[in-house]
Design an enzyme around this catalytic site. Structure first.
Site: not given
Ligand code: GRF
Length: 218
Positions: A16, A18, A97, A113
């Site tokens: 986590g 970012n 997803l 990314h």
């Protein structure tokens, strides 16, 4: 008078870092987004503790409890709606997803990314960049489209690849830039400055506010 801030959820699966950079940026008085929910598909994600400390609502939806992807995503979607979320940021969220979920958040979901897309989609980007001998690598924030690691690019940062690099050393150099461009990109999307036109994202105010950073930049 402050304009209304865009309500953002951040989806994580692990460390986590970012997410932390977005939470920290969103503390700024004039930042156009507020982080209203941090959601993880893993209860043990380290990032959850940080979000809780900051008083941000957290939720865990364990994908393993569902028989298929869409059943998992329907619960995810319900949580997002429950918190009045307007924009979703994927930040190390390690689930593929479905087109159904992506469609719910068309032009309202960002991903980061660790490569200069469209090069090096998928996993192990730093190892692959080193194996190919490229001299420039980097990170990309993009809108999420049904195809993985594709979708209109909002911001990018480039870093040099050094002869002495290991995958970890290169990853660290890229990550430093990820933490700069994700808050930048979210701010531009949340404020409405970023506009999608086909495959391109145009930023109002360009060229005085470029969405590309070259290392080492200020
Ligand atoms: C980052 O490198 C990001 O680009 C990728 O997954 C990693 C997540 O790291 N999608 P963190 O959880 O944000 O620290």
């Amino acid at each position: 008078m402050n304009a209304k801030k865009t309500r953002v959820a951040i989806l994580i699966s692990g460390r986590g870092s970012n997410m932390r950079s977005l939470v920290d940026a969103a503390r700024g008085k004039n930042y156009p987004a507020e982080i209203v929910l941090v959601l993880s598909n893993k209860a043990e994600a380290e990032g959850l503790a940080f979000a809780k400390e900051r008083g941000i609502a957290t939720a865990v939806v364990d994908h393993k409890a569902f028989s298929d992807r869409e059943a998992f995503e329907r619960v995810l979607q319900a949580k997002l709606l429950e918190h009045g979320v307007e924009l979703v940021c994927l930040a190390g969220f390690m689930r593929v997803l479905t087109a159904w979920f992506v469609e719910q958040w068309r032009e309202k979901m960002l991903n980061i990314h660790p490569a200069l897309l469209p090069s090096y989609r998928g996993l192990h980007t730093h190892e692959r960049a080193l194996a190919d001998g490229v001299k420039i690598h980097g990170a990309t924030v993009h809108f999420v489209s049904p195809e993985m690691d594709a979708g209109p690019i909002v911001a990018q940062a480039a870093v040099p690849v050094l002869d002495s690099d290991t995958p970890d050393a290169l990853a660290a150099r890229v990550l430093e830039q990820e933490h700069r461009i994700y808050p930048l990109a979210l701010s531009r999307v949340a404020s409405g400055a970023a506009r999608v036109e086909g495959f391109r994202v145009r930023i109002a105010g360009e060229p005085s506010a470029p969405a590309a950073l070259i290392w080492p930049a200020n």
